[in-house]
Scaffold this active site. Structure first.
Site, PDB file in Angstrom:
ATOM      1  N   ASP A   1      -2.140  10.402 -20.768  1.00 45.15           N
ATOM      2  CA  ASP A   1      -3.112  11.366 -21.289  1.00 45.15           C
ATOM      3  C   ASP A   1      -2.818  11.734 -22.748  1.00 45.15           C
ATOM      4  O   ASP A   1      -1.676  12.077 -23.082  1.00 45.15           O
ATOM      5  CB  ASP A   1      -3.027  12.624 -20.395  1.00 45.15           C
ATOM      6  CG  ASP A   1      -4.233  13.522 -20.512  1.00 45.15           C
ATOM      7  OD1 ASP A   1      -5.286  13.058 -20.976  1.00 45.15           O
ATOM      8  OD2 ASP A   1      -4.120  14.702 -20.116  1.00 45.15           O
ATOM      9  N   HIS A   2      -3.820  11.659 -23.600  1.00 46.92           N
ATOM     10  CA  HIS A   2      -3.700  12.082 -25.006  1.00 46.92           C
ATOM     11  C   HIS A   2      -2.554  11.403 -25.742  1.00 46.92           C
ATOM     12  O   HIS A   2      -1.729  12.072 -26.377  1.00 46.92           O
ATOM     13  CB  HIS A   2      -3.511  13.599 -25.108  1.00 46.92           C
ATOM     14  CG  HIS A   2      -4.733  14.371 -24.750  1.00 46.92           C
ATOM     15  ND1 HIS A   2      -5.803  14.516 -25.603  1.00 46.92           N
ATOM     16  CD2 HIS A   2      -5.068  15.017 -23.607  1.00 46.92           C
ATOM     17  CE1 HIS A   2      -6.747  15.230 -24.997  1.00 46.92           C
ATOM     18  NE2 HIS A   2      -6.326  15.542 -23.787  1.00 46.92           N
TER      19      HIS A   2
ATOM     20  N   GLU B   1     -11.518   9.055 -27.621  1.00 45.70           N
ATOM     21  CA  GLU B   1     -12.092  10.407 -27.788  1.00 45.70           C
ATOM     22  C   GLU B   1     -12.819  10.529 -29.113  1.00 45.70           C
ATOM     23  O   GLU B   1     -12.361  10.026 -30.136  1.00 45.70           O
ATOM     24  CB  GLU B   1     -10.980  11.470 -27.721  1.00 45.70           C
ATOM     25  CG  GLU B   1     -11.509  12.889 -27.972  1.00 45.70           C
ATOM     26  CD  GLU B   1     -10.456  13.991 -27.793  1.00 45.70           C
ATOM     27  OE1 GLU B   1      -9.473  13.779 -27.055  1.00 45.70           O
ATOM     28  OE2 GLU B   1     -10.643  15.054 -28.402  1.00 45.70           O
TER      29      GLU B   1
ATOM     30  N   HIS C   1      -9.107  22.984 -23.715  1.00 46.76           N
ATOM     31  CA  HIS C   1      -7.955  22.882 -22.806  1.00 46.76           C
ATOM     32  C   HIS C   1      -7.411  24.284 -22.549  1.00 46.76           C
ATOM     33  O   HIS C   1      -7.385  25.110 -23.450  1.00 46.76           O
ATOM     34  CB  HIS C   1      -6.827  22.068 -23.455  1.00 46.76           C
ATOM     35  CG  HIS C   1      -7.105  20.595 -23.519  1.00 46.76           C
ATOM     36  ND1 HIS C   1      -7.098  19.886 -24.683  1.00 46.76           N
ATOM     37  CD2 HIS C   1      -7.388  19.701 -22.545  1.00 46.76           C
ATOM     38  CE1 HIS C   1      -7.356  18.604 -24.429  1.00 46.76           C
ATOM     39  NE2 HIS C   1      -7.554  18.475 -23.135  1.00 46.76           N
ATOM     40  N   GLY C   2      -6.959  24.526 -21.358  1.00 44.67           N
ATOM     41  CA  GLY C   2      -6.370  25.840 -21.047  1.00 44.67           C
ATOM     42  C   GLY C   2      -7.435  26.823 -20.603  1.00 44.67           C
ATOM     43  O   GLY C   2      -8.527  26.436 -20.210  1.00 44.67           O
TER      44      GLY C   2
ATOM     45  N   HIS D   1     -12.741  16.753 -20.641  1.00 44.33           N
ATOM     46  CA  HIS D   1     -11.398  17.349 -20.646  1.00 44.33           C
ATOM     47  C   HIS D   1     -11.539  18.854 -20.488  1.00 44.33           C
ATOM     48  O   HIS D   1     -12.627  19.405 -20.632  1.00 44.33           O
ATOM     49  CB  HIS D   1     -10.702  17.043 -21.984  1.00 44.33           C
ATOM     50  CG  HIS D   1     -10.146  15.652 -22.044  1.00 44.33           C
ATOM     51  ND1 HIS D   1      -8.809  15.382 -22.104  1.00 44.33           N
ATOM     52  CD2 HIS D   1     -10.780  14.450 -22.025  1.00 44.33           C
ATOM     53  CE1 HIS D   1      -8.624  14.081 -22.134  1.00 44.33           C
ATOM     54  NE2 HIS D   1      -9.800  13.477 -22.096  1.00 44.33           N
ATOM     55  N   GLY D   2     -10.436  19.522 -20.229  1.00 42.01           N
ATOM     56  CA  GLY D   2     -10.483  20.987 -20.104  1.00 42.01           C
ATOM     57  C   GLY D   2     -11.359  21.396 -18.941  1.00 42.01           C
ATOM     58  O   GLY D   2     -12.155  22.330 -19.030  1.00 42.01           O
TER      59      GLY D   2
ATOM     60  N   ASN E   1      -5.999  20.502 -15.064  1.00 40.43           N
ATOM     61  CA  ASN E   1      -4.575  20.831 -14.992  1.00 40.43           C
ATOM     62  C   ASN E   1      -4.350  22.343 -14.885  1.00 40.43           C
ATOM     63  O   ASN E   1      -3.819  22.823 -13.886  1.00 40.43           O
ATOM     64  CB  ASN E   1      -3.830  20.265 -16.215  1.00 40.43           C
ATOM     65  CG  ASN E   1      -2.325  20.377 -16.059  1.00 40.43           C
ATOM     66  OD1 ASN E   1      -1.822  20.434 -14.931  1.00 40.43           O
ATOM     67  ND2 ASN E   1      -1.593  20.419 -17.146  1.00 40.43           N
ATOM     68  N   THR E   2      -4.803  23.090 -15.894  1.00 39.43           N
ATOM     69  CA  THR E   2      -4.483  24.525 -15.957  1.00 39.43           C
ATOM     70  C   THR E   2      -4.819  25.280 -14.672  1.00 39.43           C
ATOM     71  O   THR E   2      -4.016  26.087 -14.188  1.00 39.43           O
ATOM     72  CB  THR E   2      -5.236  25.166 -17.151  1.00 39.43           C
ATOM     73  OG1 THR E   2      -4.825  24.480 -18.336  1.00 39.43           O
ATOM     74  CG2 THR E   2      -4.929  26.643 -17.296  1.00 39.43           C
TER      75      THR E   2
HETATM   76  P1  13P Z   1      -7.082  21.860 -18.434  1.00 40.90           P
HETATM   77  O1  13P Z   1      -5.602  22.067 -18.446  1.00 40.90           O
HETATM   78  O2  13P Z   1      -7.785  22.850 -19.272  1.00 40.90           O
HETATM   79  O3  13P Z   1      -7.620  21.769 -17.055  1.00 40.90           O
HETATM   80  O4  13P Z   1      -7.358  20.452 -19.139  1.00 40.90           O
HETATM   81  C1  13P Z   1      -6.738  19.310 -18.644  1.00 40.90           C
HETATM   82  C2  13P Z   1      -7.040  18.160 -19.516  1.00 40.90           C
HETATM   83  O5  13P Z   1      -8.076  18.060 -20.118  1.00 40.90           O
HETATM   84  C3  13P Z   1      -6.023  17.106 -19.588  1.00 40.90           C
HETATM   85  O6  13P Z   1      -6.353  16.113 -20.492  1.00 40.90           O
END
Ligand code: 13P
Length: 290
Positions: free
Chosen positions: A86-87, A137, A180-181, A209-210, A233-234
């Site tokens: 990722d990234h 991206e 993100h977050g 993403h996010g 993820n968050t």
């Molecule tokens: P979040 O942590 O905001 O869910 O985003 C995850 C993400 O985009 C990983 O690439």
């Protein structure tokens, strides 16, 4: 022997049938197992993803590859599993491919488009060598991820999207007001006008993403408009932390042998499993594998 697949077929199928593949960032070994078992239980294809931060935490690219590949084998996981970096910077993507990752996301979003384009082009040929897939991206996603802070949201440019499609990227991450977050309370909505335009012009699997904390109707509308992969993820980290906090504050940690770190971790993983089911349902990825 690798048990992993790249994301090409999964995202194509998801795009065609208007659902999204869950991209789950792994934070540790228990997280990996929970995500794989949930994918198998709900018959959902899954993208297991490691950022550079997570890879460093695990101990390195080879460790992540060995853990994920061996788990797929030892847990008898039959649904398609991709291991995605990722990234990544250009160099990080090369290292991930060398270690056996089946997919990489090259994040050239903070470069000039020309540099982003050229590096993406080179990585596509490298991916071919490894039978891996590439996500690129355009635009910029706001917020912070694993210490990488973006200065803000830059909405994607459709012409850049078309150029990336023509290069042959397998999936394209778009900046459409996503962050993100945690989303600030002032955040209103994804930019559906931009998403619709990119989808109309490119007709290819797009990536959100996010994916944490976006209202369900917006996620569904985004999937209707070309999003075929959603990164989360968050939100999973938050439910894990909340469950562990409750485990400690309720005094459960002092009962029986609950001082065992595996029991403390399990308290969080139960909450992660529950949320994964909700996310798979929202993305429409359940029962996609017979
Ligand atoms: P979040 O942590 O905001 O869910 O985003 C995850 C993400 O985009 C990983 O690439």
């Amino acid at each position: 022997m690798t048990k992993l697949v790249n994301i090409k077929a999964m995202v194509k199928n998801a795009y065609k049938n208007k659902y999204a593949i869950p991209h789950i960032n792994i934070n540790n070994l228990a997280w990996t197992k929970t995500a794989l078992l949930a994918a198998e239980e709900f018959k959902s294809p899954i993208i297991i993803s490691a950022s550079y931060g997570a890879t460093k935490y695990f101990g390195g690219y080879n460790v992540v590859y060995s853990v994920v590949n061996s788990m797929v084998s030892d847990l008898n996981i039959t649904v398609p599993v991709a291991l995605h970096f990722d990234h990544g910077s250009y160099e990080q993507c090369v290292k991930a491919l060398e270690a056996g990752f089946s997919s990489v996301m090259y994040d050239g979003s903070h470069e000039l488009f020309k540099v982003n384009y050229e590096n993406t082009k080179e990585l596509i040929s490298l991916c071919k060598k490894y039978n891996a897939s590439l996500e690129a991206e355009i635009g910029q996603i706001g917020g912070e991820e694993d210490g990488i802070i973006s200065s803000g949201v830059i909405v994607s440019d459709t012409n850049e999207a078309i150029k990336m499609k023509e290069l042959g990227v397998d999936a394209l991450a778009v900046g459409i007001g996503n962050i993100h977050g945690k989303y600030p309370s002032t955040w209103k909505s994804l930019d559906f006008d931009t998403l619709e335009k990119i989808n109309k012009d490119c007709k290819m699997p797009l990536v959100l993403h996010g994916g944490s904390g976006i209202p369900s109707e917006q996620i569904k509308k985004a999937i209707e408009n070309g999003i075929a992969k959603v990164n989360v993820n968050t939100e999973l980290q938050l439910v894990n932390a909340k469950a562990i906090k409750e485990f400690v504050l309720s005094g459960k940690i002092d009962q029986d042998k609950n001082f065992d770190p595996r029991k403390i971790s399990n308290a969080g993983m139960e909450a992660v499993h529950k949320l994964l089911k909700e996310k798979f349902t929202e993305f429409g990825s359940i029962n996609r594998i017979k």
